[in-house]
Design an enzyme around this catalytic site. Structure first.
Site, mmCIF file in Angstrom:
data_model
loop_
_atom_site.group_PDB
_atom_site.id
_atom_site.type_symbol
_atom_site.label_atom_id
_atom_site.label_comp_id
_atom_site.label_asym_id
_atom_site.label_seq_id
_atom_site.Cartn_x
_atom_site.Cartn_y
_atom_site.Cartn_z
ATOM 1 N N ASP A 1 -42.059 -40.902 34.064
ATOM 2 C CA ASP A 1 -42.655 -40.180 32.930
ATOM 3 C C ASP A 1 -44.067 -39.685 33.242
ATOM 4 O O ASP A 1 -44.770 -39.215 32.353
ATOM 5 C CB ASP A 1 -42.716 -41.102 31.697
ATOM 6 C CG ASP A 1 -41.329 -41.521 31.242
ATOM 7 O OD1 ASP A 1 -40.381 -40.742 31.468
ATOM 8 O OD2 ASP A 1 -41.190 -42.632 30.689
ATOM 9 N N ASP B 1 -46.659 -37.424 35.795
ATOM 10 C CA ASP B 1 -46.883 -36.449 36.880
ATOM 11 C C ASP B 1 -48.286 -36.573 37.449
ATOM 12 O O ASP B 1 -48.519 -36.263 38.611
ATOM 13 C CB ASP B 1 -46.794 -35.002 36.360
ATOM 14 C CG ASP B 1 -45.485 -34.701 35.685
ATOM 15 O OD1 ASP B 1 -44.458 -35.219 36.161
ATOM 16 O OD2 ASP B 1 -45.497 -33.960 34.687
ATOM 17 N N ASP C 1 -62.252 -48.413 33.019
ATOM 18 C CA ASP C 1 -62.745 -49.732 32.603
ATOM 19 C C ASP C 1 -63.658 -49.641 31.385
ATOM 20 O O ASP C 1 -64.218 -50.653 30.963
ATOM 21 C CB ASP C 1 -63.502 -50.420 33.752
ATOM 22 C CG ASP C 1 -64.789 -49.707 34.080
ATOM 23 O OD1 ASP C 1 -64.740 -48.486 34.344
ATOM 24 O OD2 ASP C 1 -65.857 -50.347 34.054
ATOM 25 N N LYS D 1 -67.061 -38.488 29.197
ATOM 26 C CA LYS D 1 -65.652 -38.822 28.958
ATOM 27 C C LYS D 1 -65.440 -39.509 27.608
ATOM 28 O O LYS D 1 -64.327 -39.557 27.101
ATOM 29 C CB LYS D 1 -65.130 -39.735 30.081
ATOM 30 C CG LYS D 1 -65.078 -39.038 31.439
ATOM 31 C CD LYS D 1 -64.274 -39.834 32.454
ATOM 32 C CE LYS D 1 -65.012 -41.105 32.859
ATOM 33 N NZ LYS D 1 -64.218 -41.908 33.818
HETATM 34 MG MG LIG Z 1 -66.077 -46.992 34.877
#
Ligand SMILES: [Mg+2]
Length: 227
Positions: free
Chosen positions: A16, A18, A181, A156
């Protein structure tokens, strides 16, 4: 993050997936380097320069770190060089022997390559830190591309970051696995609709394991390799 959550095991099928997106610090590399640099080495250096105690330097620096937590400025070595009047990349270079790759990372990268997954390193790290680390660890060539969050223009931790990354790399979000993490990063990717999310529960070799309450966790990439 709560301290006492039980481990949720990763349950997905490679059929599932790619595309694999991997964080750098704490995920592929031992976060001990970063923790030591910011929490110990830099305060000691700062205390010498300013003639204050190490404790006072730690206190002052920690409060400055907190002000830019979860932003691109936190990872911006130019920002910190300006802010503190120090050459941060040069100081990092002095302790680059502490930069290390986590166990089983290379085996996992090889496994992804064998399965012909699209493989990207996606990091908030600044270009100067990135080059120090890639030079030291030689993991760069494993990836189809290495992306600094600054190229997207957001950290992010921002859900819009993933929209920008998708435009840049053209992946199918439902068929993409992200390993990181930082739980906040996984939350932002979840909000965006990333198909598969995995938390790294042991980012530093010197810290104890802490599982995510929300996301499946691994301690080492060994757990994702075929037995
Ligand atoms: Mg990190």
């Amino acid at each position: 993050m709560h301290e006492h959550c039980h481990k949720k095991t990763a349950e997905f099928s490679w059929d599932d997936i790619d595309t694999v997106l991997l964080d750098m610090d704490g995920t592929l590399l031992d976060k001990h380097f970063d923790d030591y640099f910011w929490e110990q080495y830099l305060p000691e250096h700062y205390s010498l320069i300013h003639g204050i105690s190490v404790e006072a330097a730690k206190k002052e620096l920690l409060s400055r770190y907190c002000q830019v937590e979860n932003t691109l400025a936190w990872a911006d070595t130019d920002f910190w060089s300006r802010e503190l009047g120090l050459d941060i990349p040069e100081l990092k270079l002095r302790i680059n022997h502490l930069i290390g790759v986590h166990p089983y990372v290379i085996e996992f990268l090889e496994f992804c390559l064998q399965m012909r997954k699209n493989l990207y390193l996606v990091t908030n790290a600044h270009a100067s830190t990135l080059s120090i680390k890639l030079e030291r660890t030689a993991i760069g060539p494993w990836f189809d591309r290495v992306v600094c969050a600054a190229e997207v223009g957001l950290a992010k931790e921002e859900p819009l970051f993933w929209e920008g990354l998708e435009k840049m790399l053209n992946f199918d979000r439902k068929r993409t696995l992200l390993v990181d993490d930082t739980e906040q990063v996984l939350f932002s990717a979840e909000q965006y609709g990333m198909g598969h999310l995995l938390f790294v529960a042991r980012p530093s070799s010197r810290q104890r394991t802490r599982y995510s309450c929300r996301f499946p966790s691994i301690e080492y990439f060994k757990e994702l390799l075929p037995r």
